[in-house]
Design a protein around this motif. Structure first.
Motif, PDB file in Angstrom:
ATOM      1  N   SER A 294      -0.402   0.009  -6.996  1.00 39.55           N
ATOM      2  CA  SER A 294       0.750   0.870  -7.329  1.00 39.55           C
ATOM      3  C   SER A 294       1.871  -0.124  -7.448  1.00 39.55           C
ATOM      4  O   SER A 294       3.157   0.590  -7.823  1.00 39.55           O
TER       5      SER A 294
ATOM      6  N   ASN B 168       6.949  -0.631  -4.420  1.00 44.92           N
ATOM      7  CA  ASN B 168       6.815   0.729  -4.977  1.00 44.92           C
ATOM      8  C   ASN B 168       7.313   1.966  -3.817  1.00 44.92           C
ATOM      9  O   ASN B 168       6.290   2.041  -3.046  1.00 44.92           O
TER      10      ASN B 168
ATOM     11  N   GLN C 125       6.841   4.928  -4.009  1.00 42.73           N
ATOM     12  CA  GLN C 125       5.995   6.135  -4.304  1.00 42.73           C
ATOM     13  C   GLN C 125       6.845   7.229  -4.421  1.00 42.73           C
ATOM     14  O   GLN C 125       6.260   8.396  -4.430  1.00 42.73           O
TER      15      GLN C 125
ATOM     16  N   GLU D  72       0.650   5.458  -0.146  1.00 43.15           N
ATOM     17  CA  GLU D  72       0.076   6.233  -1.089  1.00 43.15           C
ATOM     18  C   GLU D  72      -1.297   6.057  -1.085  1.00 43.15           C
ATOM     19  O   GLU D  72      -1.844   4.782  -0.963  1.00 43.15           O
TER      20      GLU D  72
ATOM     21  N   ILE E 253      -4.627   5.639  -3.533  1.00 32.59           N
ATOM     22  CA  ILE E 253      -4.972   5.673  -4.771  1.00 32.59           C
ATOM     23  C   ILE E 253      -6.473   5.771  -5.008  1.00 32.59           C
ATOM     24  O   ILE E 253      -7.206   4.990  -4.449  1.00 32.59           O
TER      25      ILE E 253
END
Length: 66
Positions: free
Chosen positions: A19, A28, A30, A46, A48
């Motif tokens: 990400s 990132n 999120q 996060e 994915i």
């Protein structure tokens, strides 16, 4: 971050899903925050998911130049 690679016949690719491009580009968090003023608590984990079974096929389409 580079492009326009040449692969010989029979070569295989390894695909990585992520990400962010850290450390090339900043982390990132999120969520939508100003990264330059974000606190450590603004960055959340996060998950994915990439589906790759017969019900959820995945594919990557690459251009082929002659």
């Amino acid at each position: 971050p580079d492009v326009a690679h040449t692969f010989k016949k029979g070569h295989r690719l390894m695909i990585q899903i992520q990400s962010s491009w850290f450390p090339l580009v900043d982390r990132n968090p999120q969520k939508f925050v100003d990264i330059y003023t974000a606190d450590d608590s603004d960055f959340t984990k996060e998950t994915i998911k990439v589906y790759h079974d017969s019900d959820h096929p995945s594919k990557i389409i690459l251009p082929v130049l002659k």
